[in-house]
Scaffold this active site. Sequence first.
Site, mmCIF file in Angstrom:
data_model
loop_
_atom_site.group_PDB
_atom_site.id
_atom_site.type_symbol
_atom_site.label_atom_id
_atom_site.label_comp_id
_atom_site.label_asym_id
_atom_site.label_seq_id
_atom_site.Cartn_x
_atom_site.Cartn_y
_atom_site.Cartn_z
ATOM 1 N N GLU A 117 0.771 -1.235 0.000
ATOM 2 C CA GLU A 117 0.000 0.000 0.000
ATOM 3 C C GLU A 117 0.805 1.290 0.000
ATOM 4 O OE1 GLU A 117 -3.452 0.125 -0.183
ATOM 5 O OE2 GLU A 117 -3.099 -1.986 -0.658
ATOM 6 N N SER A 387 -47.614 -26.625 42.612
ATOM 7 C CA SER A 387 -47.511 -26.596 44.073
ATOM 8 C C SER A 387 -46.278 -25.882 44.592
ATOM 9 C CB SER A 387 -47.538 -28.021 44.628
ATOM 10 O OG SER A 387 -48.810 -28.586 44.457
#
Length: 718
Positions: A117, A387
């Site tokens: 680059e 319950s």
Amino acid sequence: MSSDHTGKPKRSGAGQNKQNGGKRPQGRKRSRGRVIRRTLLLLLIVFLVVPAALFGYSYYNSEVPHPADLRNSQIATIVAADDATVISRMASAEGNRVNVTLDDVPVHVRTAILAAEDRTFYENPGFSVRGFVRAARDNITGREDAGGGSTITQQYVKNTVVGSDRSLERKWRELVLAARMAREWSKDDVLLAYLNTIYFGRNSYGIATAAQSYFGKPLADLTVEEGAVIAAVITRPSALDNANDSDALRARWNYVLDGMVEMNALRPSERSDMVFPTILPFDQVPDPNAATGNEGLIRAQVVRELERVGVDQEALDTRGVRIVTTIDPKAQDAALTAVSDIMTGEPERLRTAVVSIDPQSGAVKAYYGGPQGQGYDFAQAPLQTGSSFKVFGLVAALQEGIPLSARYDSSPVNIGNLRITNVAGESCGVCNIAEALKRSLNTSYYRLTLSMSNGAQKIADAAHAAGIPAEIPGLPGKSLSEDGGAPETGIVLGQYQVRPIDMASAYGTLAASGIYHEPYFVQRVVAADGEVLYERAASEGEQRIEKAVAENATQAMLPIAAYSRGNSLAGGRPSAAKTGTTQLGDTGLNKDAWMVGYTPSLSTAVWVGSENSEAILNRWGSSIYGSTLPSSIWKNTMDGALSGTEVESFPWPDPIAGQAGVPTYEPPAPVQRAPQRQSPSQPSPVSPPQVQIPQLPPPPQFQEVEIFPGIRIPLPVR
């Protein structure tokens, strides 16, 4: 006009031309030169002075952000309470990056990036005039590939500051800021920022993520060949992916390696021996947002909690945060192992939820809401509790001054057309409410509710105080109520819906002697730079239930784990627990099964059911009860989480109405009848008649009852 020596006149112009050797007049030459000079000066001003002046003005009036101010998207990591065990990761659309230092990037990888680059990166002023002119030309002429020729500094400025829209204004700002950045930042700072920011394809941002996406390995382990591949894709990430165009990628790879040779970073002999490396297939690329297992459900709860406490999405996306949760790896592993071991071989349509909470803080220690990370979370599902809700009926009674020694008839209850019975006709005669809780007698607790003024509402209030939310997501209106109004008497039998996480929390309040702690998942959030964004403050909790009430309720629950098919904890560790089961209409089958219980340091709720409220049957075709699969999962979870810890005892309670703890249970005495006196005038019978006690026909094992016209509830069983 003048004349020569012959006396003939001559033209001044002709004579002048001869004198000047036939050339143009000197004055005209000077005039033309002046125009040229002025034109050149004008061009100089237009193309050099004005741009230079504008550049200088823009340069000194622009502000270059500090590296720390340019936050890019990063992965957020969720870890367990040990700050080491990774639970999950989160990434925004452009945030699957993990920032690294320059020392983390191998030298050969850095060199490959420069070769690809910007080979003069460490020498150039941060910008390329030639590249700028080419970009300007391409933008003016409308070329589709406008751009290019940018330095690494320019690329970074474009990615983080000015954007990438095609305009001369944007390119000008890029040039100015790149020049200033090159002077104010060190080259290493620019390169590092660039490596942590740019896109490498495969949904990968930052070089550390790229190493994983292309080669499935840490950045530090990349070879020269692999580093050259990663550098090669930068220019056109998607087009150059190995899966799309391998020939183009190989050509770019060769360009990078040749550049490294030119930069004297690679010997020609080394270069000639290099072979294009194998790239990870695209379908094997790690997805930071993939959470296929239960960890995805934990992550969802963490995100919701962070939103509530004010850690915003921007911080999660850009700060590289580390989120330390309350999940205990040991407890979590115990829960997952328990579910796997107990449910293996059972019907696939069965679903399970497990939540463990520290009663002393509210910290969620283990969490399982289902096997699918993106699926339905049953730990957050409103479900009928059966319950297991009787415990709050007991709490309400104790708050009313009704002691554990209070006795209630356990025979069937008949109210108009309503008939309530116990499982398989079980009865203890007239026994105390602690014994009735152990046996899970519906009739005793229904009578207990009726004996209290506005008993159903008092039970709802007790449950809310313990930690059942007033509003539960997914349920309309107020929880534990009938269409937002007052609750029905069936509340004590588990008529209303509650989430597993709420049951673990509410039972945890009893374990903490009545002190409520809000359940939570997040302990602290730390940004990548070390800043603490959130830390949960320690809380003493809120005394919501009287200490004596909570501790007497605990004493009544101590025998239940052993009574429920021998599911007491290992090593004789004391625990308080309650099972629960709800039936499926009047089918005689069950649809929800629970086990909820605690020690002083851990409260765990377990639910087993189905996704569509279907009948739940085990591998043998038998109905599932709270005392079967849920109790086994609960025991294994608790044993695994608490193994190696101190065996704790519960405190002895202060008395309520003169009774502390569970009174001794005395079975009802058999009915004895005195022999009849005989009259002297009557002969004695050969044998006295047998006295038969009338017995009601045995009720069906399960039934749906109608409490009031149009209102039917399923009778829960133990």
